[in-house]
Design a protein around this motif. Structure first.
Motif, short mmCIF file in Angstrom:
data_model
loop_
_atom_site.label_atom_id
_atom_site.label_comp_id
_atom_site.label_asym_id
_atom_site.label_seq_id
_atom_site.Cartn_x
_atom_site.Cartn_y
_atom_site.Cartn_z
N LEU A 201 0.86 -1.18 0.00
CA LEU A 201 0.00 0.00 0.00
C LEU A 201 0.90 1.23 0.00
O LEU A 201 1.32 1.73 1.05
CB LEU A 201 -0.92 -0.02 1.24
CG LEU A 201 -2.27 0.68 1.14
CD1 LEU A 201 -3.14 0.36 2.35
CD2 LEU A 201 -2.12 2.18 0.98
N GLY A 202 1.22 1.72 -1.21
CA GLY A 202 2.18 2.80 -1.37
C GLY A 202 1.59 4.18 -1.15
O GLY A 202 0.39 4.35 -0.93
N PRO A 203 2.44 5.22 -1.22
CA PRO A 203 2.00 6.59 -0.93
C PRO A 203 0.86 7.08 -1.81
O PRO A 203 -0.04 7.77 -1.33
CB PRO A 203 3.28 7.42 -1.18
CG PRO A 203 4.41 6.46 -0.95
CD PRO A 203 3.90 5.13 -1.44
N ALA A 204 0.88 6.75 -3.09
CA ALA A 204 -0.17 7.24 -3.98
C ALA A 204 -1.53 6.64 -3.60
O ALA A 204 -2.54 7.36 -3.54
CB ALA A 204 0.16 6.90 -5.43
N GLU A 205 -1.56 5.34 -3.36
CA GLU A 205 -2.82 4.71 -2.96
C GLU A 205 -3.27 5.21 -1.60
O GLU A 205 -4.46 5.45 -1.37
CB GLU A 205 -2.67 3.18 -2.94
CG GLU A 205 -3.99 2.45 -2.66
CD GLU A 205 -3.84 0.94 -2.60
OE1 GLU A 205 -4.88 0.26 -2.46
OE2 GLU A 205 -2.70 0.44 -2.67
N TRP A 206 -2.31 5.38 -0.69
CA TRP A 206 -2.63 5.91 0.65
C TRP A 206 -3.28 7.28 0.54
O TRP A 206 -4.32 7.54 1.18
CB TRP A 206 -1.35 5.98 1.48
CG TRP A 206 -1.55 6.22 2.94
CD1 TRP A 206 -1.75 7.43 3.57
CD2 TRP A 206 -1.56 5.23 3.98
NE1 TRP A 206 -1.88 7.25 4.92
CE2 TRP A 206 -1.77 5.91 5.20
CE3 TRP A 206 -1.40 3.85 3.99
CZ2 TRP A 206 -1.83 5.26 6.42
CZ3 TRP A 206 -1.46 3.19 5.21
CH2 TRP A 206 -1.67 3.88 6.41
N ALA A 207 -2.70 8.14 -0.27
CA ALA A 207 -3.25 9.50 -0.45
C ALA A 207 -4.64 9.45 -1.06
O ALA A 207 -5.53 10.22 -0.67
CB ALA A 207 -2.31 10.33 -1.31
N SER A 208 -4.84 8.56 -2.01
CA SER A 208 -6.16 8.44 -2.64
C SER A 208 -7.21 7.98 -1.63
O SER A 208 -8.35 8.49 -1.63
CB SER A 208 -6.07 7.43 -3.80
OG SER A 208 -7.35 7.23 -4.38
N ILE A 209 -6.83 7.06 -0.77
CA ILE A 209 -7.78 6.59 0.26
C ILE A 209 -8.10 7.71 1.24
O ILE A 209 -9.25 7.90 1.64
CB ILE A 209 -7.19 5.36 0.99
CG1 ILE A 209 -7.14 4.16 0.04
CG2 ILE A 209 -8.03 5.01 2.23
CD1 ILE A 209 -6.38 2.97 0.58
N LEU A 210 -7.08 8.47 1.63
CA LEU A 210 -7.32 9.61 2.52
C LEU A 210 -8.28 10.61 1.89
O LEU A 210 -9.17 11.15 2.56
CB LEU A 210 -6.00 10.31 2.87
CG LEU A 210 -5.11 9.62 3.90
CD1 LEU A 210 -3.82 10.42 4.07
CD2 LEU A 210 -5.83 9.48 5.25
N ASP A 211 -8.12 10.86 0.59
CA ASP A 211 -9.03 11.78 -0.11
C ASP A 211 -10.46 11.25 -0.07
O ASP A 211 -11.41 12.02 0.15
CB ASP A 211 -8.58 11.97 -1.56
CG ASP A 211 -7.32 12.82 -1.69
OD1 ASP A 211 -6.97 13.50 -0.70
OD2 ASP A 211 -6.69 12.79 -2.76
N ASP A 212 -10.61 9.96 -0.30
CA ASP A 212 -11.94 9.36 -0.27
C ASP A 212 -12.55 9.45 1.12
O ASP A 212 -13.75 9.77 1.27
CB ASP A 212 -11.87 7.90 -0.73
CG ASP A 212 -13.23 7.23 -0.71
OD1 ASP A 212 -14.11 7.64 -1.48
OD2 ASP A 212 -13.42 6.29 0.09
#
Length: 290
Positions: A201-212
């Motif tokens: 679970l890398g930074p880009a996916e982490w950031a996308s989940i936080l946005d959601d």
């Protein structure tokens, strides 16, 4: 009367390390390698999925719930071309028992461990199977005759029973497995780096989940909102309630006895240091050690 959901959580905390040596201790890792599996993750997916038979990602992804599709697809079904599921089952059991025997020393042959194994296995046998695929698949496996293997087997049964219930709760709450990782990290303070290494679970996916999560009103400024904390509390409370069904028919005295018998065993497992202090399992190992 014993608070069953609270007891179920405490017993999960005590049983999970007993089961988890299969993922972290050198003996089971070596056994899976000797069986023919290539690398840690092929061994992990083969060992945990083996009770289901020679399945592929289409079965494992929804049941395990929190892995990236490509991560699973790199191991399954390819693992079964190296060794069939029955080899994975033997390797994970024999390796886990060897690890526990090393860690526990003379306590591995103590009558208290035999009693703990019997109590835990009896609880697992009384647990409901409906909607619990991983638990039911493990329940169908042969029951080890000796106490130490039976304790590991019982710990595995009860943790998969709880895990199946946890997945149901997450689905009911509209939380996919990757989002569940982020929610847990924000609740407990487990670093994102742990999930990058253990769950891809890398930074880009982490950031996308936080946005959601922010869009849903569950996160603000990178922190859980009141609504986010309430969601996490509902998930954990409901998970405890579903896990408690394994102990519904167990007398209070036996729940207390099992808890007391497991404490020194679990402390020994934690003190051995094979299980990392920070992992996606979400256990407070320091609290268990104390």
């Amino acid at each position: 009367m014993t608070d069953r959901p609270r007891a179920a959580r405490r017993l999960w905390q005590l049983l999970e390390p007993v089961h988890a040596v299969t993922y972290f201790s050198p003996e089971p890792l070596a056994a899976l390698t000797a069986a023919g599996y290539r690398g840690f993750w092929m061994g992990y997916f083969a060992g945990r999925a083996a009770p289901l038979g020679p399945v592929g990602p289409d079965v494992v992804l929804p049941l395990f719930h929190n892995f990236a599709p490509a991560h699973v697809a790199r191991a399954l079904p390819d693992a079964w071309s190296f060794a069939p599921p029955e080899h994975a089952l033997s390797a994970r059991l024999e390796g886990s028992v060897a690890a526990l025997r090393r860690i526990l020393g003379p306590a591995a042959d103590d009558p208290g461990l035999r009693r703990a194994a019997d109590l835990a296995y009896d609880a697992a046998c009384s647990a409901p199977t409906a909607g619990r695929a991983l638990f039911t698949a493990n329940l169908a496996l042969p029951v080890p005759a000796e106490p130490l293997p039976r304790l590991w087997h019982a710990a595995t049964l009860l943790r998969e029973h709880r895990g199946d219930g946890h997945v149901k709760v997450l689905v009911d709450e509209g939380v996919d497995g990757r989002t569940a990782h982020v929610l847990h990290a924000l609740t407990t303070g487990i670093p994102a780096e742990v999930y990058a290494a253990a769950r891809r679970l890398g930074p880009a996916e982490w950031a996308s989940i936080l946005d959601d999560l922010a869009t849903r009103g569950l996160v603000a400024g990178g922190l859980l909102t009141d609504a986010g904390r309430a969601l996490k509390t509902r998930v954990e409370d409901r998970t405890d309630e579903l896990a408690a069904t394994a102990y519904a028919a167990v007398p209070d005295a036996e729940i207390d006895e099992l808890t007391q018998l497991l404490r020194p065993l679990t402390r020994a497992v934690v003190a051995a240091g094979d299980i990392p202090a920070k992992s996606p399992m979400g256990l407070d190992l320091q609290g268990l050690a104390d």
